[in-house]
Design a protein around this motif. Structure first.
Motif, PDB file in Angstrom:
ATOM      1  N   SER A 208     -94.843 -36.523   6.071  1.00 33.20           N
ATOM      2  CA  SER A 208     -95.271 -37.771   6.732  1.00 33.20           C
ATOM      3  C   SER A 208     -94.153 -38.468   7.478  1.00 33.20           C
ATOM      4  N   SER A 209     -92.969 -37.917   7.440  1.00 35.70           N
ATOM      5  CA  SER A 209     -91.853 -38.545   8.136  1.00 35.70           C
ATOM      6  C   SER A 209     -91.919 -38.254   9.629  1.00 35.70           C
ATOM      7  N   ASN A 210     -91.073 -38.968  10.365  1.00 43.99           N
ATOM      8  CA  ASN A 210     -91.047 -38.835  11.819  1.00 43.99           C
ATOM      9  C   ASN A 210     -89.661 -38.355  12.232  1.00 43.99           C
ATOM     10  N   TYR A 211     -89.539 -37.012  12.258  1.00 48.04           N
ATOM     11  CA  TYR A 211     -88.274 -36.418  12.661  1.00 48.04           C
ATOM     12  C   TYR A 211     -88.401 -35.924  14.093  1.00 48.04           C
ATOM     13  N   HIS A 212     -87.353 -36.187  14.866  1.00 48.40           N
ATOM     14  CA  HIS A 212     -87.346 -35.768  16.264  1.00 48.40           C
ATOM     15  C   HIS A 212     -86.207 -34.756  16.457  1.00 48.40           C
ATOM     16  N   PHE A 213     -86.614 -33.458  16.606  1.00 45.87           N
ATOM     17  CA  PHE A 213     -85.637 -32.395  16.854  1.00 45.87           C
ATOM     18  C   PHE A 213     -85.650 -32.039  18.337  1.00 45.87           C
ATOM     19  N   ASP A 214     -84.458 -31.837  18.921  1.00 46.66           N
ATOM     20  CA  ASP A 214     -84.416 -31.421  20.324  1.00 46.66           C
ATOM     21  C   ASP A 214     -83.031 -30.885  20.671  1.00 46.66           C
ATOM     22  N   LYS A 215     -83.065 -29.766  21.391  1.00 43.71           N
ATOM     23  CA  LYS A 215     -81.859 -29.174  21.983  1.00 43.71           C
ATOM     24  C   LYS A 215     -80.750 -28.889  20.980  1.00 43.71           C
ATOM     25  N   ASN A 216     -81.139 -28.436  19.783  1.00 45.60           N
ATOM     26  CA  ASN A 216     -80.155 -27.933  18.832  1.00 45.60           C
ATOM     27  C   ASN A 216     -79.977 -26.426  19.052  1.00 45.60           C
ATOM     28  N   PHE A 217     -78.788 -25.948  18.650  1.00 46.13           N
ATOM     29  CA  PHE A 217     -78.579 -24.501  18.657  1.00 46.13           C
ATOM     30  C   PHE A 217     -78.774 -23.983  17.243  1.00 46.13           C
ATOM     31  N   TRP A 218     -79.649 -22.988  17.111  1.00 48.33           N
ATOM     32  CA  TRP A 218     -79.949 -22.363  15.824  1.00 48.33           C
ATOM     33  C   TRP A 218     -79.505 -20.904  15.914  1.00 48.33           C
ATOM     34  N   SER A 219     -78.596 -20.521  15.050  1.00 50.08           N
ATOM     35  CA  SER A 219     -78.039 -19.170  15.173  1.00 50.08           C
ATOM     36  C   SER A 219     -79.071 -18.082  14.923  1.00 50.08           C
ATOM     37  N   ASP A 220     -80.158 -18.416  14.238  1.00 52.95           N
ATOM     38  CA  ASP A 220     -81.198 -17.412  13.990  1.00 52.95           C
ATOM     39  C   ASP A 220     -82.324 -17.487  15.012  1.00 52.95           C
ATOM     40  N   HIS A 221     -82.130 -18.306  16.060  1.00 54.15           N
ATOM     41  CA  HIS A 221     -83.183 -18.436  17.074  1.00 54.15           C
ATOM     42  C   HIS A 221     -82.523 -18.760  18.415  1.00 54.15           C
ATOM     43  N   SER A 222     -81.888 -17.725  19.021  1.00 53.56           N
ATOM     44  CA  SER A 222     -81.168 -17.959  20.274  1.00 53.56           C
ATOM     45  C   SER A 222     -81.651 -17.052  21.409  1.00 53.56           C
ATOM     46  N   GLU A 223     -82.653 -16.262  21.184  1.00 57.81           N
ATOM     47  CA  GLU A 223     -83.219 -15.364  22.191  1.00 57.81           C
ATOM     48  C   GLU A 223     -84.750 -15.434  22.085  1.00 57.81           C
ATOM     49  N   PRO A 224     -85.441 -15.126  23.195  1.00 50.37           N
ATOM     50  CA  PRO A 224     -84.942 -14.760  24.533  1.00 50.37           C
ATOM     51  C   PRO A 224     -84.825 -15.974  25.448  1.00 50.37           C
ATOM     52  N   ASP A 225     -84.114 -15.759  26.533  1.00 55.41           N
ATOM     53  CA  ASP A 225     -84.020 -16.770  27.591  1.00 55.41           C
ATOM     54  C   ASP A 225     -84.207 -16.045  28.918  1.00 55.41           C
ATOM     55  N   GLU A 226     -85.452 -15.669  29.202  1.00 54.36           N
ATOM     56  CA  GLU A 226     -85.734 -14.839  30.368  1.00 54.36           C
ATOM     57  C   GLU A 226     -85.393 -15.543  31.684  1.00 54.36           C
ATOM     58  N   ASN A 227     -85.641 -16.832  31.768  1.00 56.36           N
ATOM     59  CA  ASN A 227     -85.367 -17.553  33.024  1.00 56.36           C
ATOM     60  C   ASN A 227     -83.941 -18.103  33.097  1.00 56.36           C
ATOM     61  N   GLU A 228     -83.144 -17.830  32.033  1.00 59.87           N
ATOM     62  CA  GLU A 228     -81.722 -18.191  32.013  1.00 59.87           C
ATOM     63  C   GLU A 228     -81.484 -19.668  32.319  1.00 59.87           C
ATOM     64  N   ASP A 229     -82.333 -20.505  31.728  1.00 55.35           N
ATOM     65  CA  ASP A 229     -82.145 -21.952  31.903  1.00 55.35           C
ATOM     66  C   ASP A 229     -81.387 -22.567  30.743  1.00 55.35           C
ATOM     67  N   GLY A 230     -80.900 -21.707  29.818  1.00 52.05           N
ATOM     68  CA  GLY A 230     -80.146 -22.214  28.676  1.00 52.05           C
ATOM     69  C   GLY A 230     -81.003 -22.618  27.503  1.00 52.05           C
ATOM     70  N   ILE A 231     -82.341 -22.548  27.686  1.00 50.20           N
ATOM     71  CA  ILE A 231     -83.274 -22.924  26.626  1.00 50.20           C
ATOM     72  C   ILE A 231     -84.024 -21.677  26.182  1.00 50.20           C
ATOM     73  N   VAL A 232     -84.078 -21.464  24.872  1.00 52.14           N
ATOM     74  CA  VAL A 232     -84.834 -20.321  24.349  1.00 52.14           C
ATOM     75  C   VAL A 232     -86.296 -20.485  24.743  1.00 52.14           C
ATOM     76  N   ASP A 233     -86.924 -19.380  25.108  1.00 46.62           N
ATOM     77  CA  ASP A 233     -88.282 -19.433  25.671  1.00 46.62           C
ATOM     78  C   ASP A 233     -89.337 -19.862  24.662  1.00 46.62           C
ATOM     79  N   ASN A 234     -89.053 -19.770  23.349  1.00 43.83           N
ATOM     80  CA  ASN A 234     -90.012 -20.159  22.321  1.00 43.83           C
ATOM     81  C   ASN A 234     -89.435 -21.279  21.472  1.00 43.83           C
ATOM     82  N   PRO A 235     -90.272 -22.240  21.053  1.00 42.16           N
ATOM     83  CA  PRO A 235     -89.772 -23.321  20.194  1.00 42.16           C
ATOM     84  C   PRO A 235     -89.264 -22.761  18.875  1.00 42.16           C
TER      85      PRO A 235
END
Length: 527
Positions: A113-140
């Motif tokens: 029930s809490s309100n956590y706002h996650f954005d633009k963190n780097f997660w070592s287990d979730h860093s691919e793919p980035d097909e459009n090479e915009d620096g953001i992983v293609d999947n949340p």
């Protein structure tokens, strides 16, 4: 410290900035109840025995620009009810490595029930793919309790706190579970190592066949995160491991390999005949027997082996199957051959199948099945240029009687395509005979030979030869006979002529004498 690196209790509006919390026996940083509006920024939190950052009911705070690395439990633990908490621009690197071999970014959330706002963190287990090479992983990045980081970063932030090269964690679970089997072409995939200072990174793949005691190169350095390993080039074995070593252009090295052994199993031993391997003469019911198919891998993995046996007659055109049995669990089979016609080209094929999907097979050499007396097959090739002055050599294969009775042979010939047969010889015990052809009459020119197998005076089988021709030489004696006749006639005629010549002369001489005698007589009378 023997406990936590930093513990805040009832200290609202606090700022925790630009610190290093490392190698503590407990949490790196823990924020208790009553610390709303607290900011945790630009900190390096690593190598702690519990979680990196723990926040309990922290509302209206910020956790940003931190590097949380290699903590034994989660990188971030969130408890209690929170009105709003911003968690962004952090590096969560290889945490939660206490229970398993593969550390992850690592976040545990205990309150939905809490309100956590996650954005633009780097997660070592979730860093691919980035097909459009915009620096953001293609999947949340999916997080516990239904939360997400909608824009996870493809590269870690360079916060300048610590130069880290993340490890290349292998994704294939086939290289983790000891009961998994590697076979054929296997894809080795891993998370690309990331350099927190943005340097280029390459990877090299190694394998060990002795639980990691020795390592051997599989690939050259590559910037990719996949390698296709042809395991058929390696011996089958139970103690294989795969390791990835990463190198950054700044000189940092990191590596990863599963600490469990896995198995390569590409080949199944072929069944080895104990009997019926080839060359035998079979009749009645025969036990086909072979060695159990097994090896150390089959025993270690407790694999089931089943067999299929097939019998093929290659004298048929096309070859025909004269017996088969599937799913045998023992390495023998009793084959009743009584319904099989006599054949000298029987092959037996044994196929072994393992419960892990491998197949091997073994084929015997030719063998014979004889349930009735075999025919005395004529092996001589009779030509078409025999004459009555020749001798025909007749050869045949001995008949085989599985009851081992005494066998003799009778020989016949026919000059009328088998309508009638003339005995050449009988009660022969050898499988060969020389036949003088001068016994033939002038009408016997196109011949066939028949060999009859005799048991107790009864013909049990026979074999007929091809047809061949014989030329009679008495027709060639004609010219000499005529010459003789001509010579005789010539002699008679010549003799007659001579006789007539002398006979005529004698008559003439006699007439001359008679004439002289008459003249003399006449003279004497006148006197």
């Amino acid at each position: 410290n023997d406990a936590h690196g930093l513990e805040f209790v009832v200290s609202p509006t606090a700022t925790i900035d630009n610190n290093t919390f490392a190698n503590n026996a407990g949490l790196g940083v823990t924020i208790g109840v009553g610390n709303d509006y607290t900011n945790i920024t630009h900190n390096l939190v690593y190598n702690n025995e519990a979680a990196g950052i723990n926040a309990d009911s922290l509302s209206f705070g910020n956790i940003t620009h931190n590097t949380v690395y290699n903590n034994s439990h989660e990188g971030l633990t969130l408890l209690g009810v929170t009105s709003f908490l911003n968690i962004s621009c952090n590096n969560f690197l290889e945490n939660n490595n206490y229970w398993g071999q593969v550390p992850v970014g690592g976040t545990m959330i205990f309150e939905e029930s809490s309100n956590y706002h996650f954005d633009k963190n780097f997660w070592s287990d979730h860093s691919e793919p980035d097909e459009n090479e915009d620096g953001i992983v293609d999947n949340p990045k999916n997080l516990p309790a239904g939360y997400q980081d909608p824009n996870p970063k493809n590269q870690p932030y360079n916060h300048g706190l610590m130069h880290i090269l993340t490890r290349p964690f292998i994704n294939n679970l086939s290289f983790f579970y000891s009961d998994e089997i590697l076979r054929g072409i296997m894809s080795v995939e891993w998370n690309k190592s990331k350099d927190t200072w943005g340097n280029d990174v390459t990877h090299k793949v190694y394998f060990s066949n002795n639980s990691g005691s020795d390592w051997y190169e599989l690939s050259d350095y590559t910037s990719e995160n996949i390698y296709y390993w042809d395991t058929t080039k390696n011996d089958d074995g139970l103690h294989y491991r795969v390791k990835i070593i990463s190198n950054s252009s700044a000189g940092l090295i990191s590596q990863f390999h599963w600490k469990n052994d896995t198995c390569i199993h590409n080949y199944l031993p072929v069944p080895q005949f104990i009997n019926c391997a080839g060359g035998e003469v079979l009749w009645g019911t025969i036990l086909v027997d072979w060695e159990d198919v097994t090896d150390s891998i089959i025993e270690a993995l407790d694999l089931d082996i089943t067999y299929c046996i097939t019998m093929r007659n290659n004298e048929d055109d096309p070859p025909s199957y004269v017996g088969s049995y599937w799913s045998l669990e023992i390495s023998e089979y009793s084959w009743n051959t009584e319904n099989v016609l006599n054949s000298s080209k029987i092959l037996i094929n044994i196929t072994a199948s393992s419960s892990d999907g491998l197949i091997s097979s073994s084929v015997s050499d030719y063998m014979s099945v004889i349930n009735v007396v075999s025919e005395p097959t004529i092996t001589s090739l009779f030509r078409n240029d025999y004459t009555t002055e020749d001798t025909a050599e007749i050869d045949w294969l001995d008949s085989v009687d599985v009851q081992n009775r005494i066998i003799t042979y009778d020989l016949y010939y026919s000059s009328n395509r088998g309508l009638t047969w003339v005995l050449i010889e009988h009660d022969l015990t050898d499988s060969e005979y020389d036949w003088p052809l001068d016994q033939l009459t002038e009408m016997e020119t196109n011949l066939e030979i028949k060999v009859c197998t005799m048991i107790d005076g009864v013909e049990v089988c026979n074999y007929r030869s091809n047809e061949f021709s014989v030329e009679h030489y008495y027709e060639d004696d004609g010219p000499e006979f005529i010459i003789v006749i001509i010579l005789i006639i010539s002699s008679v005629v010549a003799g007659g002529i001579v006789f007539l010549f002398f006979y005529k002369r004698r008559i003439e001489e006699t007439a001359e004498i008679t004439k002289k005698e008459r003249l003399n007589k006449k003279k004497n009378t006148k006197r």
